[in-house]
Design a protein around this motif. Structure first.
Motif, PDB file in Angstrom:
ATOM      1  N   UNK A 270       0.836  -1.204   0.000  1.00 28.01           N
ATOM      2  CA  UNK A 270       0.000   0.000   0.000  1.00 28.01           C
ATOM      3  C   UNK A 270       0.873   1.257   0.000  1.00 28.01           C
ATOM      4  N   UNK A 271       1.892   1.280   0.867  1.00 26.78           N
ATOM      5  CA  UNK A 271       2.794   2.443   0.929  1.00 26.78           C
ATOM      6  C   UNK A 271       3.492   2.665  -0.415  1.00 26.78           C
ATOM      7  N   UNK A 272       3.931   1.581  -1.016  1.00 27.49           N
ATOM      8  CA  UNK A 272       4.665   1.702  -2.272  1.00 27.49           C
ATOM      9  C   UNK A 272       3.810   2.364  -3.346  1.00 27.49           C
ATOM     10  N   UNK A 273       2.534   1.993  -3.403  1.00 23.84           N
ATOM     11  CA  UNK A 273       1.652   2.561  -4.417  1.00 23.84           C
ATOM     12  C   UNK A 273       1.381   4.029  -4.140  1.00 23.84           C
ATOM     13  N   UNK A 274       1.127   4.381  -2.877  1.00 19.43           N
ATOM     14  CA  UNK A 274       0.851   5.785  -2.528  1.00 19.43           C
ATOM     15  C   UNK A 274       2.087   6.645  -2.764  1.00 19.43           C
ATOM     16  N   UNK A 275       3.242   6.147  -2.366  1.00 13.02           N
ATOM     17  CA  UNK A 275       4.467   6.929  -2.560  1.00 13.02           C
ATOM     18  C   UNK A 275       4.798   7.102  -4.034  1.00 13.02           C
ATOM     19  N   UNK A 276       4.414   6.143  -4.867  1.00 10.85           N
ATOM     20  CA  UNK A 276       4.706   6.233  -6.298  1.00 10.85           C
ATOM     21  C   UNK A 276       3.696   7.104  -7.039  1.00 10.85           C
ATOM     22  N   UNK A 277       2.418   7.005  -6.687  1.00  8.21           N
ATOM     23  CA  UNK A 277       1.392   7.636  -7.506  1.00  8.21           C
ATOM     24  C   UNK A 277       0.532   8.656  -6.763  1.00  8.21           C
ATOM     25  N   UNK A 278       0.718   8.787  -5.465  1.00  8.68           N
ATOM     26  CA  UNK A 278      -0.099   9.715  -4.695  1.00  8.68           C
ATOM     27  C   UNK A 278       0.427  11.134  -4.730  1.00  8.68           C
ATOM     28  N   UNK A 279      -0.417  12.056  -4.297  1.00 12.56           N
ATOM     29  CA  UNK A 279      -0.013  13.457  -4.175  1.00 12.56           C
ATOM     30  C   UNK A 279       0.787  13.631  -2.882  1.00 12.56           C
ATOM     31  N   UNK A 280       1.341  14.820  -2.717  1.00  9.58           N
ATOM     32  CA  UNK A 280       2.104  15.113  -1.504  1.00  9.58           C
ATOM     33  C   UNK A 280       1.213  15.001  -0.271  1.00  9.58           C
ATOM     34  N   UNK A 281      -0.007  15.492  -0.398  1.00 11.96           N
ATOM     35  CA  UNK A 281      -0.947  15.413   0.731  1.00 11.96           C
ATOM     36  C   UNK A 281      -1.249  13.959   1.060  1.00 11.96           C
ATOM     37  N   UNK A 282      -1.456  13.148   0.060  1.00 14.59           N
ATOM     38  CA  UNK A 282      -1.772  11.744   0.288  1.00 14.59           C
ATOM     39  C   UNK A 282      -0.592  10.997   0.901  1.00 14.59           C
ATOM     40  N   UNK A 283       0.608  11.355   0.490  1.00 13.25           N
ATOM     41  CA  UNK A 283       1.778  10.716   1.080  1.00 13.25           C
ATOM     42  C   UNK A 283       1.900  11.050   2.557  1.00 13.25           C
ATOM     43  N   UNK A 284       1.498  12.286   2.918  1.00 13.28           N
ATOM     44  CA  UNK A 284       1.558  12.682   4.321  1.00 13.28           C
ATOM     45  C   UNK A 284       0.511  11.952   5.164  1.00 13.28           C
ATOM     46  N   UNK A 285      -0.523  11.431   4.522  1.00 11.76           N
ATOM     47  CA  UNK A 285      -1.559  10.700   5.247  1.00 11.76           C
ATOM     48  C   UNK A 285      -1.095   9.325   5.706  1.00 11.76           C
ATOM     49  N   UNK A 286      -0.049   8.795   5.078  1.00  9.47           N
ATOM     50  CA  UNK A 286       0.407   7.444   5.408  1.00  9.47           C
ATOM     51  C   UNK A 286       0.841   7.356   6.865  1.00  9.47           C
ATOM     52  N   UNK A 287       0.471   6.268   7.497  1.00  7.54           N
ATOM     53  CA  UNK A 287       0.893   6.027   8.868  1.00  7.54           C
ATOM     54  C   UNK A 287       2.111   5.133   8.919  1.00  7.54           C
ATOM     55  N   UNK A 288       2.523   4.795  10.130  1.00  6.16           N
ATOM     56  CA  UNK A 288       3.724   3.986  10.329  1.00  6.16           C
ATOM     57  C   UNK A 288       3.396   2.559  10.784  1.00  6.16           C
ATOM     58  N   UNK A 289       2.116   2.262  10.942  1.00  5.01           N
ATOM     59  CA  UNK A 289       1.730   0.944  11.447  1.00  5.01           C
ATOM     60  C   UNK A 289       1.662  -0.073  10.313  1.00  5.01           C
ATOM     61  N   UNK A 290       1.611  -1.334  10.698  1.00  2.35           N
ATOM     62  CA  UNK A 290       1.376  -2.425   9.760  1.00  2.35           C
ATOM     63  C   UNK A 290       0.203  -3.243  10.317  1.00  2.35           C
TER      64      UNK A 290
END
Length: 995
Positions: A270-290
């Motif tokens: 999930x992180x890989x897809x957001x970091x590759x194709x998401x906006x800056x705002x969306x990348x900031x939404x990512x959490x650190x949990x699994x």
């Protein structure tokens, strides 16, 4: 002198009394075997005209107290009853003869019983010894895979959940396809189910059931007329028996866990897809949990099921009393069900057995907490990089992590999904369903004419569902800005059904002409009344929300069914049989002009085995040819009053304001005065067979069912009615198929028996007309099967002439050279260069054409090993989890991040609403499932000087599934897989103590 004489006399009397007592206390030991000297367990041994009784153990051995001159009555299902006088010997060896054809076995049919030998219709009876075993929670599970022509699919893994049951395919489109259930002579309402108890059979304790009898063709079912189009299942519960008191205690304890999860992206994917194709705002939404949210919401579930029964005779009154308690948690957290059941059966006889009275009372009280099923979908889609519990402001929203927005009045992100665990643990939907069903039946054999019997049956079925839904005002799912929110609402519903039936039965044997007559005529009155209670809405603090008062506290819809029925049986020389039935039903649901329906049937049978040319055959032990034709009806699925213009209470979200107050009012409903009975005409031809002393036996049936005047939900022209759709008689449909079953006793020796039973069903469903004009080629059919994820209502199925119901109607997907689907590219079926509705094509169906059942049982000395397997072929499922969430827009196309199906990794689809209608998502859902595997050991009489028998067992349910289907489970009754409550694997240990 007189005192001495009296003293000596008393001594002599005492001695004689002791001698007599010793004679009566003599213990007779014995063993029961068959003609091959194989031991027969479970044989009933009783002393005639006394209360003494015993049962043979796993070795066929028994002990019983008797005296010289007594008569021992030895009986067991499948063997000829034997009466043996007791001699001076203390041991007895008893040989029971196999009832070669088992044709004298009594089978329960509509309004009475019949010898199996005399049956002319398609009737299958499953006895308690053939039931599925293990952690059985609802009655229909006992016979899953056991009856040809009967498909039983559990609706979910939720405690107490019901099943979708189809007998020889569904006979209707918009009306009910459920069979009629008759329990000890009391029919259950066809559309059964009450608030908090969606399964109409959930109130019955499976341990109280003696037999299931399935009436499949019209000859067998037409005696029930209007409610028998989809077949009839007669459930007979255990009754009181004469003799000494017998006590039985059983206990089953089990654990359940899910075996498979819906495949979604891992946190790292999930992180890989957001970091590759998401906006800056969306990348900031990512959490650190699994976080695996499915791990979070599911649990290992536990169940205990305990039953105690007492049966016997007191003052010549046979009785049976049973008490059951079941406590079960679901694999979805917060799901819980407790059921306490009580059953009482009294079966006295009077006037030298001329009057038989059967009193049956069954009650069930449940205490349930229903989990928020929406949490299943939330767990599939919630961001896997977020924690379960909040790290910032943990005191808010119960401490659960939620999507926040500081600019929002509530502090919560609008239109964002809520924490799945929070949805479960902060919502309390608690209910206390109760149900009671009972009847008293008088069967009187006239003294002056014993061939004539009168039967009166008075019964009731009362169900009450009541509960509350409470959501804390601090919960995100009920939060209101600036005030007290949450929910504290009450719901309640009561169903009360009453029954009165009376019939006369005359049976006469005329030996001079080798004939038997059995004629019956009767009357039936059924009333079905429902009380729906309406309440205002309240917040968590118990304060009423404004403008939520109902206009009326309750309403009471009801309908009545009145019937006249008759049946005539005739047999000649015990070889040729004729059965004719006729039922005339009148229902208050139809206008007076169409209120009454007539439902006839006729059937013939020929017992070929008794003909001279086969009578001496040692290979063929039974052979009977059957054929039948009949008509049954349908009224379920239509309203109680909508044959004429009427007013009904509006919904809570359709109120009218007067000043500052909003009121529910009465508004007109759609009506159709010309509606009449839906009718199904059935033809059946069959052959029953037995080979090699019935070591091999079974039947093969061929049938055709044609339904006309289909109750079909059709659209209305604008302004033509008070509803956009009404149920009218339009169209026809056909089911035709073959049923085959074979039961074999492969090995039968003194220590080892091996029984293997197999059944197969082929059923083809075809819609033959859907319009007033027969076979109007311009009518494309009507859609059904809503797809989640679309806009404006998209459907997976179409019901169209020449195709099965629930036929998929989708675009044909185009694939690239690598075999990958190309998003939004479909075959242009008509070649006009435009992809639109005209390019949808009719393909596979979700309705299976073939389903199979296999039961295996091996007995070696005191051990028993068995299993039950089922299979289904040529059925397909639309994988809505793939289509709805297997796209990039699922992850990045919203105001927060959502997880996606792992199918995205295969397709790389961005998200196209037209893509939802792709046949790419149709998957083969054929399967082979082992429903149950069980192992038991019979300890026999494990205590000295005691008749107590102990049997211990272990079982596994949902052992394995072999399928090509890529979703969670191939068994999806609706044909559209979307957030299914998983069926768990259950491991159970149990014991059965009989004394």
């Amino acid at each position: 002198m007189r005192k001495k004489l009296l003293y000596y006399v008393l001594i002599v009397i005492s001695i004689l009394s002791n001698l007599n007592a010793n004679a009566q206390d003599r213990v007779i030991t014995g063993k029961v075997v068959d003609s091959a000297e194989s031991s027969i367990p479970g044989v009933s041994i009783t002393v005639k005209n006394k209360k003494t009784a015993a049962i043979s153990d796993a070795k066929g051995e028994f002990k019983i107290k008797a005296t010289t001159g007594d008569i021992l009555v030895i009986s067991s299902i499948g063997y000829t009853k034997l009466e043996v006088p007791v001699s001076t010997a203390t041991t007895m060896n008893i040989v029971l003869a196999v009832n070669n054809t088992a044709l004298d076995e009594v089978v329960v049919v509509g309004y009475g019983t019949s010898r199996k030998k005399d049956l002319t219709g398609a009737v299958t009876t499953i006895n308690a010894k053939d039931f599925q075993t293990g952690a059985i929670t609802t009655p229909e599970q006992l016979i899953a895979g056991k009856v040809p022509g009967v498909s039983i699919i559990s609706n979910s893994g939720q405690p107490g959940a019901g099943s979708t049951i189809r007998i020889r395919g569904g006979s209707s489109l918009s009306a009910s396809n459920n069979p009629l259930f008759v329990i000890d002579g009391v029919p259950l309402e066809g559309e059964g189910g009450i608030s908090g108890a969606s399964n109409p059979l959930s109130f019955i304790n499976p341990n109280d059931i003696e037999t299931f009898t399935v009436l499949k063709d019209a000859s067998a079912a037409a005696i029930y007329g209007t409610r028998a189009s989809n077949g009839v299942i007669i459930i007979t519960t255990k009754k009181g028996k004469s003799g000494a008191m017998r006590v039985n205690f059983s206990s089953t304890n089990s654990t359940s866990s899910i075996t498979k999860q819906v495949s979604v992206l891992s946190a790292d994917e999930f992180r890989a897809i957001v970091n590759e194709k998401g906006t800056a705002v969306q990348k900031m939404m990512l959490g650190k949990a699994n976080t695996n949210w499915q791990d979070v919401i599911y649990q290992t579930a536990f169940m205990t099921d305990n039953n105690l029964s007492l049966g016997g005779e007191v003052a010549k009154l046979p009785y049976r009393i049973s008490l059951g308690f079941q406590d079960q948690t679901g694999v979805l957290k917060t799901d819980k069900l407790q059921r306490t059941s009580l059953s009482i059966a009294l079966n006295p006889t009077f006037f030298d057995n001329h009057l038989k009275v059967d009193i049956s009372l069954k009650g069930s009280m449940q205490k349930a907490r229903f989990a928020a099923l929406g949490a299943i979908g939330s767990a599939i889609s919630f961001d896997p990089t977020q924690p379960v519990y909040a790290t910032e402001n943990p005191q808010r929203f119960g401490g659960y992590y939620e999507w926040l927005d500081k600019t929002s009045a509530t502090g919560l992100m609008n239109l964002a999904g809520r924490n799945p665990l929070g949805q479960l643990e902060q919502r309390f939907d608690e209910s206390t369903p109760q149900r009671s069903i009972g009847n008293i039946q008088f069967d009187y054999k006239f003294h002056f004419l014993p061939e004539l019997r009168a039967n009166l049956n008075i019964g009731y079925d009362v169900a009450k569902g009541a509960g509350t839904v409470y959501v804390s005002d601090s919960a995100a799912i009920g939060y209101v800005a600036g005030g007290v929110g949450g929910t504290n609402n009450t719901y309640k519903q009561t169903k009360q059904n009453t029954l009165l039936e009376f019939y006369l039965n005359y049976a006469k044997e005329l030996k001079a002409i080798k004939s038997k007559f059995d004629v019956m005529a009767g009357y039936s009155f059924n009333n079905y009344q429902t009380t729906n209670y309406n309440y205002a809405s309240y917040n968590a603090a118990g304060v009423k929300y404004p403008n939520t008062d109902p206009a009326f506290p309750f309403d009471k819809p009801e309908n009545t069914l009145i019937s006249f029925f008759g049946r005539a049986n005739y047999s000649l020389n015990d070889r040729y049989f004729l059965t004719a039935t006729l039922r005339r039903d009148g229902s208050s649901r139809f206008a007076p002009a169409n209120r009454w329906g007539l439902f006839p049937s006729i059937a013939l049978a020929w017992n070929i085995k008794d003909e001279a040319f086969l009578a001496s055959s040692k290979v063929i032990s039974a052979l009977k040819l059957r054929t039948s034709y009949g008509v049954t009806g349908q009224q379920d699925g239509i309203g109680n009053y909508d044959y004429y213009s009427y007013f009904a209470l509006s919904a809570a979200n359709a109120t009218y304001p007067f000043g500052d107050t909003y009121y529910q009012g009465y508004r007109p409903g759609g009506f159709y005065s010309n509606r009449k009975w839906e009718e199904t005409a059935s033809k059946n031809i069959a052959l029953d067979y037995g080979l090699f002393d019935n070591r091999v036996k079974g039947s093969i049936d061929f049938y055709v069912k044609n339904t006309k005047d289909l109750l079909n939900n059709i659209p209305q022209p604008a302004g033509a009615n008070f509803s956009a759709f009404i149920v009218a008689n339009v169209g026809s449909m056909e089911n035709k198929g073959v049923e085959f079953n074979i039961g074999t006793q492969i090995i039968r020796t003194n220590n080892l028996t091996w029984n293997l039973d197999f059944n197969a069903t082929y059923n083809k469903n075809t819609i033959t007309n859907l319009t007033v004009i027969p076979q109007d080629k311009n009518y494309p059919g009507f859609p059904s099967g809503g797809i989640a994820g679309g806009v404006g209502g998209q459907f997976a199925f179409i019901n169209a002439v020449g195709f099965s119901r629930n036929t998929f109607n989708l675009y044909q997907q185009v694939y690239n050279e690598a075999g990958k689907p190309v998003e939004g590219v479909f075959v242009d079926q008509n070649g006009d260069g435009i992809i639109n509705q005209d390019d949808l094509y009719k393909g596979k169906s979700s309705v299976p054409k073939v389903f199979l059942g296999l039961s295996n049982s091996v007995n070696y000395k005191k051990w028993n090993l068995g299993f039950v397997m089922r299979a289904s072929f040529d059925n397909y499922v639309y994988n809505n989890n793939f289509s709805q969430s297997g796209v990039l827009n699922q992850i990045l196309g919203n105001n927060v991040l959502y997880n996606a199906s792992s199918n995205y990794l295969e397709t790389q689809f961005k998200g196209n609403s037209q893509q939802l209608l792709s046949d790419y998502y149709i998957q083969n859902a054929s399967f082979l499932r082992m429903d149950n595997a069980n192992l038991s050991y019979d300890l026999g009489k494990f205590l000295k000087n005691s008749n107590a028998n102990l049997r211990i067992n272990a079982s596994v349910q949902n052992v394995f599934v072999i399928t090509k289907y890529k979703g969670l489970d191939p068994e999806v009754a609706s044909g559209i897989d979307n957030n299914v409550y998983p069926r768990p694997r259950t491991i159970a240990l149990g014991l059965n103590l009989d004394f």
